[in-house]
Structures are given as C-alpha cells and as structure tokens.
Design a protein around this motif. Structure first.
Motif, PDB file in Angstrom:
ATOM      1  N   PHE A   2       0.928  -1.295   0.112  1.00  0.00           N
ATOM      2  CA  PHE A   2       0.170   0.021  -0.080  1.00  0.00           C
ATOM      3  C   PHE A   2       0.866   1.279  -0.048  1.00  0.00           C
ATOM      4  O   PHE A   2       0.613   2.353  -0.720  1.00  0.00           O
ATOM      5  N   ALA A   3       1.999   1.139   0.589  1.00  0.00           N
ATOM      6  CA  ALA A   3       2.825   2.211   0.794  1.00  0.00           C
ATOM      7  C   ALA A   3       3.539   2.394  -0.534  1.00  0.00           C
ATOM      8  O   ALA A   3       3.664   3.930  -0.930  1.00  0.00           O
ATOM      9  N   SER A   4       3.876   1.413  -1.271  1.00  0.00           N
ATOM     10  CA  SER A   4       4.197   1.652  -2.674  1.00  0.00           C
ATOM     11  C   SER A   4       3.319   2.668  -3.486  1.00  0.00           C
ATOM     12  O   SER A   4       3.671   3.276  -4.291  1.00  0.00           O
ATOM     13  N   TRP A   5       2.100   2.228  -3.560  1.00  0.00           N
ATOM     14  CA  TRP A   5       0.918   2.584  -4.279  1.00  0.00           C
ATOM     15  C   TRP A   5       0.933   4.326  -3.873  1.00  0.00           C
ATOM     16  O   TRP A   5       0.750   5.274  -4.739  1.00  0.00           O
ATOM     17  N   ILE A   6       1.042   4.604  -2.674  1.00  0.00           N
ATOM     18  CA  ILE A   6       0.876   5.983  -1.966  1.00  0.00           C
ATOM     19  C   ILE A   6       2.100   6.680  -2.823  1.00  0.00           C
ATOM     20  O   ILE A   6       1.993   7.842  -3.241  1.00  0.00           O
ATOM     21  N   GLY A   7       3.387   6.186  -2.587  1.00  0.00           N
ATOM     22  CA  GLY A   7       4.510   6.671  -3.204  1.00  0.00           C
ATOM     23  C   GLY A   7       4.278   6.872  -4.545  1.00  0.00           C
ATOM     24  O   GLY A   7       4.711   8.213  -5.261  1.00  0.00           O
ATOM     25  N   TYR A   8       3.877   6.058  -5.585  1.00  0.00           N
ATOM     26  CA  TYR A   8       3.615   6.328  -6.859  1.00  0.00           C
ATOM     27  C   TYR A   8       2.686   7.479  -7.229  1.00  0.00           C
ATOM     28  O   TYR A   8       2.997   8.279  -8.063  1.00  0.00           O
ATOM     29  N   ILE A   9       1.583   7.657  -6.169  1.00  0.00           N
ATOM     30  CA  ILE A   9       0.719   8.760  -6.458  1.00  0.00           C
ATOM     31  C   ILE A   9       1.224  10.151  -5.995  1.00  0.00           C
ATOM     32  O   ILE A   9       1.325  11.067  -6.686  1.00  0.00           O
ATOM     33  N   VAL A  10       2.008  10.070  -4.899  1.00  0.00           N
ATOM     34  CA  VAL A  10       2.584  11.220  -4.450  1.00  0.00           C
ATOM     35  C   VAL A  10       3.431  11.708  -5.625  1.00  0.00           C
ATOM     36  O   VAL A  10       3.723  12.740  -5.685  1.00  0.00           O
ATOM     37  N   GLY A  11       4.525  10.667  -5.785  1.00  0.00           N
ATOM     38  CA  GLY A  11       5.657  10.875  -6.926  1.00  0.00           C
ATOM     39  C   GLY A  11       4.925  11.529  -8.271  1.00  0.00           C
ATOM     40  O   GLY A  11       5.337  12.308  -8.851  1.00  0.00           O
ATOM     41  N   GLY A  12       3.943  10.889  -8.452  1.00  0.00           N
ATOM     42  CA  GLY A  12       3.140  11.310  -9.865  1.00  0.00           C
ATOM     43  C   GLY A  12       2.578  12.713  -9.831  1.00  0.00           C
ATOM     44  O   GLY A  12       2.538  13.344 -10.652  1.00  0.00           O
ATOM     45  N   LEU A  13       2.100  12.893  -8.623  1.00  0.00           N
ATOM     46  CA  LEU A  13       1.557  14.278  -8.440  1.00  0.00           C
ATOM     47  C   LEU A  13       2.730  15.370  -8.439  1.00  0.00           C
ATOM     48  O   LEU A  13       2.684  16.506  -9.228  1.00  0.00           O
ATOM     49  N   VAL A  14       3.770  14.837  -7.994  1.00  0.00           N
ATOM     50  CA  VAL A  14       4.982  15.874  -8.044  1.00  0.00           C
ATOM     51  C   VAL A  14       5.737  16.054  -9.271  1.00  0.00           C
ATOM     52  O   VAL A  14       5.761  17.228  -9.893  1.00  0.00           O
ATOM     53  N   ILE A  15       5.698  14.988 -10.051  1.00  0.00           N
ATOM     54  CA  ILE A  15       6.201  15.104 -11.409  1.00  0.00           C
ATOM     55  C   ILE A  15       5.389  15.523 -12.456  1.00  0.00           C
ATOM     56  O   ILE A  15       5.674  16.150 -13.123  1.00  0.00           O
ATOM     57  N   GLY A  16       3.929  15.320 -12.195  1.00  0.00           N
ATOM     58  CA  GLY A  16       3.033  16.119 -13.058  1.00  0.00           C
ATOM     59  C   GLY A  16       2.855  17.455 -12.890  1.00  0.00           C
ATOM     60  O   GLY A  16       2.757  18.192 -13.792  1.00  0.00           O
ATOM     61  N   ILE A  17       2.969  17.961 -11.588  1.00  0.00           N
ATOM     62  CA  ILE A  17       3.057  19.447 -11.354  1.00  0.00           C
ATOM     63  C   ILE A  17       4.317  20.147 -12.024  1.00  0.00           C
ATOM     64  O   ILE A  17       4.091  21.219 -12.553  1.00  0.00           O
ATOM     65  N   LEU A  18       5.263  19.520 -11.685  1.00  0.00           N
ATOM     66  CA  LEU A  18       6.464  19.946 -12.448  1.00  0.00           C
ATOM     67  C   LEU A  18       6.482  20.115 -13.722  1.00  0.00           C
ATOM     68  O   LEU A  18       6.870  20.981 -14.504  1.00  0.00           O
ATOM     69  N   ALA A  19       5.984  18.934 -14.265  1.00  0.00           N
ATOM     70  CA  ALA A  19       6.149  18.966 -15.785  1.00  0.00           C
ATOM     71  C   ALA A  19       4.960  20.273 -16.538  1.00  0.00           C
ATOM     72  O   ALA A  19       5.351  20.747 -17.444  1.00  0.00           O
ATOM     73  N   ARG A  20       3.870  20.275 -15.805  1.00  0.00           N
ATOM     74  CA  ARG A  20       3.117  21.422 -16.034  1.00  0.00           C
ATOM     75  C   ARG A  20       3.531  22.684 -15.826  1.00  0.00           C
ATOM     76  O   ARG A  20       3.200  23.797 -16.538  1.00  0.00           O
ATOM     77  N   TRP A  21       4.267  22.861 -14.746  1.00  0.00           N
ATOM     78  CA  TRP A  21       5.086  24.318 -14.466  1.00  0.00           C
ATOM     79  C   TRP A  21       6.243  24.571 -15.574  1.00  0.00           C
ATOM     80  O   TRP A  21       6.510  25.738 -15.923  1.00  0.00           O
ATOM     81  N   ILE A  22       6.843  23.377 -15.998  1.00  0.00           N
ATOM     82  CA  ILE A  22       8.067  23.868 -16.812  1.00  0.00           C
ATOM     83  C   ILE A  22       7.437  23.792 -18.185  1.00  0.00           C
ATOM     84  O   ILE A  22       8.107  24.815 -18.938  1.00  0.00           O
ATOM     85  N   LYS A  23       6.474  23.240 -18.638  1.00  0.00           N
ATOM     86  CA  LYS A  23       6.225  23.355 -20.162  1.00  0.00           C
ATOM     87  C   LYS A  23       5.186  24.525 -20.098  1.00  0.00           C
ATOM     88  O   LYS A  23       4.385  25.002 -19.573  1.00  0.00           O
ATOM     89  N   PRO A  24       5.654  25.152 -21.563  1.00  0.00           N
ATOM     90  CA  PRO A  24       5.002  26.551 -21.816  1.00  0.00           C
ATOM     91  C   PRO A  24       3.621  26.405 -22.218  1.00  0.00           C
ATOM     92  O   PRO A  24       3.181  25.476 -22.608  1.00  0.00           O
ATOM     93  N   GLY A  25       2.821  27.561 -21.985  1.00  0.00           N
ATOM     94  CA  GLY A  25       1.396  27.249 -22.370  1.00  0.00           C
ATOM     95  C   GLY A  25       0.433  26.500 -21.362  1.00  0.00           C
ATOM     96  O   GLY A  25       0.837  26.097 -20.183  1.00  0.00           O
TER      97      GLY A  25
END
Length: 85
Positions: A2-25
């Motif tokens: 269960f902790a690994s799933w939570i880790g993937y969700i939190v990591g995915g949130l961080v990576i997704g936010i960073l990708a949206r922040w870096i990408k223009p538009g």
C-alpha cells in the motif's frame, strides 16, 4: 504494498505538477489527470533509465519529468479540437 502505491501517487503528483510548470502554455486539466500523467512519466522514466543502466536518482527524476512533458504535448495534440477551413 500500500505504501508503494501511495508513493507512486505522491511522486506522480509531484512529477505532473513539475511537468505542467515547466512546459509553456496553458494546460486545462484536473488534478487526477495530472497525477496519472505524472505516474505514466515516472513509469516510463523508470523503465527507460533501467534499460539504459542509469542509477542516479536525480537523473531518473529528471528523465521522468521530461517524459511527462512529452506526454503533456501528446495529450495536448490529441485533445486540441480540429479547426475546419
């Protein structure tokens, strides 16, 4: 497990936010799609870095963010309405 799933969700949130922040538009998508996009970027980055033999965690995160940005561009191309002439 269960902790690994939570880790993937939190990591995915961080990576997704960073990708949206870096990408223009503007990226009009919700939090769930941002998490899914980030998780897919993390999985693709993890697979690619494992295939290339990269063990540096910082490089793996950078690769995951870059692949999430690529997924953002693909999503934008698919979602963009076609204009008729």
């Amino acid at each position: 497990m269960f902790a690994s799933w939570i880790g993937y969700i939190v990591g995915g949130l961080v990576i997704g936010i960073l990708a949206r922040w870096i990408k223009p538009g503007a990226d009009p998508m919700g939090w769930i799609l941002t998490i899914v996009l980030g998780i897919l970027g993390a999985l693709a980055g993890g697979y690619l870095s494992q295939t290339m033999g990269i063990t540096n965690t910082l490089v793996q995160w950078a690769l995951a963010i870059v692949l999430a940005i690529v997924l953002l561009f693909i999503y934008e191309m698919i979602r963009k309405p076609k204009t008729r002439v």
